[in-house]
Design an enzyme around this catalytic site. Structure first.
Site, mmCIF file in Angstrom:
data_model
loop_
_atom_site.group_PDB
_atom_site.id
_atom_site.type_symbol
_atom_site.label_atom_id
_atom_site.label_comp_id
_atom_site.label_asym_id
_atom_site.label_seq_id
_atom_site.Cartn_x
_atom_site.Cartn_y
_atom_site.Cartn_z
ATOM 1 N N TYR A 119 0.859 -1.186 0.000
ATOM 2 C CA TYR A 119 0.000 0.000 0.000
ATOM 3 C C TYR A 119 0.893 1.233 0.000
ATOM 4 O O TYR A 119 1.956 1.235 -0.598
ATOM 5 C CB TYR A 119 -0.970 -0.075 1.184
ATOM 6 C CG TYR A 119 -2.096 0.931 1.115
ATOM 7 C CD1 TYR A 119 -2.851 1.077 -0.054
ATOM 8 C CD2 TYR A 119 -2.396 1.750 2.187
ATOM 9 C CE1 TYR A 119 -3.876 2.005 -0.143
ATOM 10 C CE2 TYR A 119 -3.420 2.684 2.108
ATOM 11 C CZ TYR A 119 -4.152 2.805 0.948
ATOM 12 O OH TYR A 119 -5.161 3.732 0.855
ATOM 13 N N LYS A 191 -6.868 -1.492 -2.483
ATOM 14 C CA LYS A 191 -7.886 -1.364 -1.447
ATOM 15 C C LYS A 191 -8.598 -2.695 -1.212
ATOM 16 O O LYS A 191 -8.931 -3.048 -0.078
ATOM 17 C CB LYS A 191 -8.910 -0.286 -1.851
ATOM 18 C CG LYS A 191 -8.406 1.131 -1.662
ATOM 19 C CD LYS A 191 -8.291 1.489 -0.181
ATOM 20 C CE LYS A 191 -7.910 2.936 0.005
ATOM 21 N NZ LYS A 191 -7.854 3.345 1.419
#
Length: 623
Positions: A119, A191
């Site tokens: 991420y 996500k």
């Protein structure tokens, strides 16, 4: 996370009949190379002897049967050998395409180390280099100049019951790095990885989407390798029709799916959310997720400093999507707690942006979201308001939040000014990636003489206090102690991953018709209740991401209960008792472990058994 794997993995047989149950064997119609090429079913060298025989794998694998733990050890060695963060990110992407269980198990076992790789900030680098690193497409690419195909394109991904969670972006405001066009697909992918990792959303029942509306990024427009629409961004009516066509197609094709908007531009994010919230179960992480986790941190900090939310003064520096989203969340919470109107609650919040304090006289320069927080010009007549320090001197806020992406904006002067008037200033530099943070926690603590309560938007190491002098009773502890005591203060990370996955899990499992304000407040309270600072103020204001799966259980439980109370839940037979509800939730949380495979005929197998879930181009076309 490994210390919790036993409790998280505990299964209650009475819920084994559920469609999303993670207990027992799985059916599989694939054999040979087709099975090895299915990332969801593939076990690689860990296929046991009976499955190698049953699924015709002999001769296709080395003879030594390994455990998942052994595979993780090898994969980690391979991962560690990669030269830099982006190379590690690429390695992990490749692994995900081969073996999803191994991919998620490797991350789970090394979560703190790998979070920044899968991420922010490394995923931002991968997104910027999307067209150059591109090997294999993942997700659904929708083109604004081809709107007639939107429904057909979405229909390729499954039947109505196949998709639980959709993340969609238009790629305009990605992770603090701006317009990335079609490369935004990778934020949708990332996500969804977090929803699986942090809340057990089944990875094969998710769909990442990018709405390619062109790009205003000149570097991309001039790059011959750029894979997206090579035109400036489309705005106005055509854009709105495109978004609406997408949402209507989702409603028609996947009526039980939860829709997550991600990284839309400032002019569109809240506007789109406000339009569709009354109609479908949807969420915007930049607007709501950041607000939820930040408000949880504020609530914990106020508890430590013995201050009520209704009495708090808040300054927000950076009045874009995230900053205004936080302001909205705080305003709504103040109104709910105190009984004030939202207009009166907004008077406790001062929003500052590049021109300085937001004022009503800015008129059309204010976005729709900024308008309610603009201050009356008369109250600032003759007062300095063109910079953050001037506003701090006048307002004397208890809480300062940074969402500006302006490095070092929280200067020594700003922090010292806050510390003059506030006993325990709550300072939250939330901009990410790390290089864009408003201040280093170590500096904030030094400048505030240990008084500040801090949470950040990116991970930082603990702050060490090694015999430094600070005012007795004003240290990070609530009780007086020696001026020269050494201690360590943990800097909490306001990581949205402790909020949005659990919220989504609750909405998915309850099949809630909408995601209401009260459901979000329930989630915030559930997160705040898990704050380590409630037991020890030297600990983090919000829970650590290492504990995220357990946190997600509590968040989902709170969301589900509130959904039921409001009459929004449509799932049948949700348990009423807390203990049963928790087990019901855990039973439906996907885990990275190999389940036994049972061979079935292809004609009789489900799409899952045929390895078609999460794979585009195999479902029936839309009529």
């Amino acid at each position: 996370m490994s210390s919790e794997s036993h409790s998280i993995g505990a299964k209650n047989p009475k819920f084994g009949h559920l469609p999303l149950s993670t207990s027992g064997p799985e059916e599989c119609a694939l054999t040979g190379l087709a099975l090895l090429r299915s990332p969801y079913h593939n076990k690689g060298s860990a296929f046991p002897s009976n499955e190698r025989k049953e699924f015709k794998l002999y001769g296709l694998l080395p003879p030594n049967v390994q455990t998942l733990e052994g595979q993780v050890k090898r994969a980690y060695q391979q991962y560690s050998s990669r030269a830099d963060a982006l190379a590690k990110n690429t390695f992990m992407t490749s692994m995900k395409e081969q073996n999803e269980v191994l991919y998620y198990k490797l991350i789970q076992d090394h979560l703190k180390e790998m979070f920044s790789i899968i991420y922010t900030p490394t995923e931002g680098d991968a997104i910027q280099n999307f067209s150059r690193l591109f090997r294999k497409p993942e997700g659904c690419f929708l083109n604004i100049y081809d709107q007639d195909r939107v429904e057909d394109n979405l229909a390729q991904w499954g039947e109505p019951e196949d998709i639980d969670y959709i993340v969609v972006t238009d790629g305009e405001e990605i992770l603090g790095i701006g317009d990335q066009g079609v490369g935004g697909i990778l934020i949708s992918v990332a996500k969804l990885v977090l929803t699986t990792l942090c809340a057990g959303i089944h990875p094969s029942r998710t769909l990442p989407v990018v709405l390619d509306c062109g790009t205003n990024n000149e570097q991309l427009l001039n790059d011959e390798l750029y894979l997206g629409v090579r035109r400036p961004r489309v705005r106005g009516k055509e854009y709105d029709e495109f978004v609406n066509k997408f949402v209507q197609s989702v409603q028609k094709l996947y009526p039980r799916a939860y829709l997550h908007f991600e990284d839309f531009g400032l002019s569109n994010a809240r506007r789109i959310l406000d339009k569709y919230r009354p109609k479908i179960a949807c969420f915007n992480d930049d607007v709501q997720g950041t607000g939820c986790i930040t408000l949880a941190a504020i609530m914990s900090g106020l508890h430590v400093s013995n201050l009520k939310l209704s009495d708090m003064r808040l300054a927000v520096f950076g009045s874009g999507t995230a900053g205004i989203g936080i302001a909205n969340q705080v305003r709504d919470a103040i109104a709910a707690e105190s009984g004030k109107s939202k207009e009166d609650a907004a008077k406790q919040i001062w929003c500052v942006d590049k021109p300085g304090l937001l004022l009503k006289s800015m008129g059309e320069d204010l976005t729709t979201g900024q308008g309610p927080f603009a201050r009356d010009d008369n109250e600032w007549q003759g007062k300095d308001h063109g910079d953050l320090l001037s506003v701090i001197k006048e307002v004397k806020p208890h809480v300062l939040i940074g969402t500006s992406t302006k490095p070092k904006a929280f200067t020594e002067e700003v922090v010292k000014e806050m510390s003059k008037y506030v006993d325990r200033p709550i300072i939250l530099p939330l901009s990410n990636p790390t290089r864009l943070h408003e201040a280093d926690p170590k500096d904030i603590n030094e400048w505030s003489k240990g008084k500040a309560l801090i949470a950040t938007g990116s991970p930082f190491p603990p702050v060490e206090y090694n015999g430094k002098e600070y005012e007795v009773g004003k240290s990070p502890r609530r009780t007086p102690h020696s001026q020269y005591e050494s201690l360590t203060h943990l800097t909490a990370e306001c990581n949205n991953s402790t909020a949005f996955p659990g919220i989504g899990l609750g909405a998915v499992l309850s099949r809630s018709k909408l995601l209401s304000d009260k459901m979000l407040v329930a989630a915030i309270k559930a997160i705040a209740a898990q704050s380590p600072a409630l037991k020890d103020p030297d600990k983090g204001l919000v829970p650590d991401v290492i504990d995220v799966r357990e946190i997600s259980v509590h968040v989902a439980k709170a969301v589900i209960k509130q959904s039921i109370e409001e009459g929004l839940a449509t799932e049948k037979d949700i348990p009423e008792k807390d203990e049963d509800l928790e087990e019901w939730i855990r039973e439906q949380m996907w885990e990275p472990r190999y389940r036994p495979l049972v061979r079935v005929d292809k004609e009789k197998a489900s799409r899952h058994g045929r390895g078609e879930l999460g794979t585009g181009g195999v479902a029936k076309q839309a009529k």
